[in-house]
Design a protein around this motif. Sequence first.
Motif, short mmCIF file in Angstrom:
data_model
loop_
_atom_site.label_atom_id
_atom_site.label_comp_id
_atom_site.label_asym_id
_atom_site.label_seq_id
_atom_site.Cartn_x
_atom_site.Cartn_y
_atom_site.Cartn_z
N ALA A 67 -0.79 -20.80 -14.53
CA ALA A 67 -1.77 -20.34 -15.53
C ALA A 67 -1.69 -21.21 -16.79
CB ALA A 67 -1.53 -18.88 -15.87
N ARG A 68 -0.48 -21.52 -17.24
CA ARG A 68 -0.33 -22.39 -18.42
C ARG A 68 -0.87 -23.78 -18.15
NH1 ARG A 68 4.84 -20.09 -19.08
NH2 ARG A 68 5.77 -21.93 -18.16
N ALA A 69 -0.58 -24.31 -16.97
CA ALA A 69 -1.04 -25.67 -16.62
C ALA A 69 -2.56 -25.74 -16.58
CB ALA A 69 -0.45 -26.09 -15.29
N CYS A 70 -3.19 -24.67 -16.15
CA CYS A 70 -4.65 -24.66 -16.07
C CYS A 70 -5.29 -24.62 -17.45
CB CYS A 70 -5.12 -23.47 -15.23
SG CYS A 70 -4.72 -23.64 -13.48
N LYS A 71 -4.57 -24.17 -18.45
CA LYS A 71 -5.11 -24.10 -19.81
C LYS A 71 -4.93 -25.41 -20.57
CE LYS A 71 -4.40 -19.15 -20.27
NZ LYS A 71 -3.67 -18.09 -20.92
N GLU A 72 -4.03 -26.26 -20.08
CA GLU A 72 -3.78 -27.53 -20.76
C GLU A 72 -4.94 -28.49 -20.51
OE1 GLU A 72 0.01 -29.00 -19.54
OE2 GLU A 72 1.06 -27.23 -20.25
N SER A 73 -5.17 -29.36 -21.47
CA SER A 73 -6.20 -30.37 -21.29
C SER A 73 -5.58 -31.75 -21.54
CB SER A 73 -7.38 -30.12 -22.22
OG SER A 73 -6.95 -30.15 -23.56
N ALA A 74 -6.20 -32.74 -20.96
CA ALA A 74 -5.71 -34.12 -21.13
C ALA A 74 -5.92 -34.56 -22.57
CB ALA A 74 -6.45 -35.04 -20.17
N PRO A 75 -5.06 -35.45 -23.05
CA PRO A 75 -5.28 -36.00 -24.39
C PRO A 75 -6.63 -36.71 -24.45
CG PRO A 75 -3.11 -36.58 -23.55
CD PRO A 75 -3.86 -35.94 -22.43
N GLU A 76 -7.27 -36.67 -25.59
CA GLU A 76 -8.61 -37.25 -25.75
C GLU A 76 -8.64 -38.72 -25.34
OE1 GLU A 76 -12.56 -36.78 -26.41
OE2 GLU A 76 -11.07 -35.21 -26.63
N GLU A 77 -7.61 -39.47 -25.70
CA GLU A 77 -7.57 -40.90 -25.36
C GLU A 77 -7.56 -41.11 -23.84
OE1 GLU A 77 -4.32 -44.41 -25.72
OE2 GLU A 77 -4.75 -43.34 -27.58
N LEU A 78 -6.76 -40.34 -23.13
CA LEU A 78 -6.72 -40.44 -21.67
C LEU A 78 -8.06 -40.05 -21.07
CD1 LEU A 78 -5.26 -40.87 -18.98
CD2 LEU A 78 -4.42 -38.51 -19.16
N ARG A 79 -8.63 -39.01 -21.59
CA ARG A 79 -9.94 -38.55 -21.11
C ARG A 79 -10.98 -39.66 -21.28
NH1 ARG A 79 -14.22 -35.88 -23.43
NH2 ARG A 79 -15.33 -34.48 -22.04
N ASP A 80 -10.99 -40.31 -22.43
CA ASP A 80 -11.93 -41.40 -22.68
C ASP A 80 -11.70 -42.57 -21.73
OD1 ASP A 80 -13.06 -39.90 -24.71
OD2 ASP A 80 -11.98 -40.94 -26.32
N GLN A 81 -10.44 -42.89 -21.45
CA GLN A 81 -10.12 -43.98 -20.54
C GLN A 81 -10.61 -43.68 -19.12
OE1 GLN A 81 -5.89 -44.50 -20.83
NE2 GLN A 81 -5.99 -45.50 -22.84
N VAL A 82 -10.40 -42.47 -18.68
CA VAL A 82 -10.83 -42.08 -17.33
C VAL A 82 -12.35 -42.13 -17.23
CG1 VAL A 82 -10.94 -40.16 -15.69
CG2 VAL A 82 -8.78 -40.70 -16.84
N LEU A 83 -13.04 -41.59 -18.22
CA LEU A 83 -14.51 -41.62 -18.20
C LEU A 83 -15.05 -43.05 -18.24
CD1 LEU A 83 -15.33 -38.59 -20.54
CD2 LEU A 83 -15.65 -38.74 -18.06
N ALA A 84 -14.42 -43.91 -19.04
CA ALA A 84 -14.86 -45.31 -19.10
C ALA A 84 -14.66 -45.99 -17.76
CB ALA A 84 -14.09 -46.04 -20.19
N ARG A 85 -13.55 -45.72 -17.11
CA ARG A 85 -13.28 -46.32 -15.78
C ARG A 85 -14.27 -45.81 -14.75
NH1 ARG A 85 -12.54 -50.14 -12.69
NH2 ARG A 85 -11.12 -49.88 -10.95
N LEU A 86 -14.58 -44.53 -14.78
CA LEU A 86 -15.57 -43.97 -13.85
C LEU A 86 -16.93 -44.62 -14.05
CD1 LEU A 86 -14.65 -40.17 -13.90
CD2 LEU A 86 -14.44 -41.73 -11.97
N ARG A 87 -17.32 -44.77 -15.30
CA ARG A 87 -18.61 -45.41 -15.59
C ARG A 87 -18.64 -46.85 -15.09
NH1 ARG A 87 -17.99 -42.51 -20.83
NH2 ARG A 87 -19.19 -40.60 -20.55
N ALA A 88 -17.53 -47.57 -15.27
CA ALA A 88 -17.45 -48.95 -14.81
C ALA A 88 -17.58 -49.04 -13.29
CB ALA A 88 -16.15 -49.59 -15.28
N VAL A 89 -16.92 -48.14 -12.60
CA VAL A 89 -16.98 -48.12 -11.13
C VAL A 89 -18.40 -47.78 -10.69
CG1 VAL A 89 -16.18 -46.91 -9.07
CG2 VAL A 89 -14.53 -47.66 -10.78
N GLN A 90 -19.00 -46.81 -11.33
CA GLN A 90 -20.37 -46.41 -10.96
C GLN A 90 -21.36 -47.55 -11.21
OE1 GLN A 90 -20.83 -42.86 -13.34
NE2 GLN A 90 -20.28 -41.51 -11.62
N ALA A 91 -21.15 -48.31 -12.25
CA ALA A 91 -22.06 -49.40 -12.58
C ALA A 91 -22.01 -50.52 -11.55
CB ALA A 91 -21.74 -49.95 -13.96
N THR A 92 -20.90 -50.66 -10.86
CA THR A 92 -20.78 -51.74 -9.86
C THR A 92 -21.21 -51.32 -8.47
OG1 THR A 92 -18.46 -51.18 -9.37
CG2 THR A 92 -18.87 -52.81 -11.13
N HIS A 93 -21.53 -50.08 -8.28
CA HIS A 93 -21.93 -49.60 -6.95
C HIS A 93 -23.39 -49.26 -6.89
CE1 HIS A 93 -17.61 -49.32 -6.46
NE2 HIS A 93 -17.85 -49.43 -5.17
#
Length: 80
Positions: free
Chosen positions: A54-80
């Motif tokens: 329950a505690r783990a489900c309430k935690e969220s990723a740090p904003e910087e990590l979240r931004d890095q993951v989203l940027a990587r996803l966008r980069a992958v999507q742009a090449t496909h």
Amino acid sequence: MTDCGCEKAQRELEEYLRHEVCKTSAKDIAEHLENCPGCQDEALVARTLTEVVARACKESAPEELRDQVLARLRAVQATH
């Protein structure tokens, strides 16, 4: 006292801990747990695991990590 036995207590433990058993079963399981060290241990493990998840489900990723993951996803999507 009505001892429901280890088999029933362990089989219904998760539902008991979530208050999803009828009052009669809850009372029987509670009484069994009071007198059975083995089932008390099982209940402690189940409670602890439930609380940790329950505690783990309430935690969220740090904003910087979240931004890095989203940027990587966008980069992958742009090449496909």
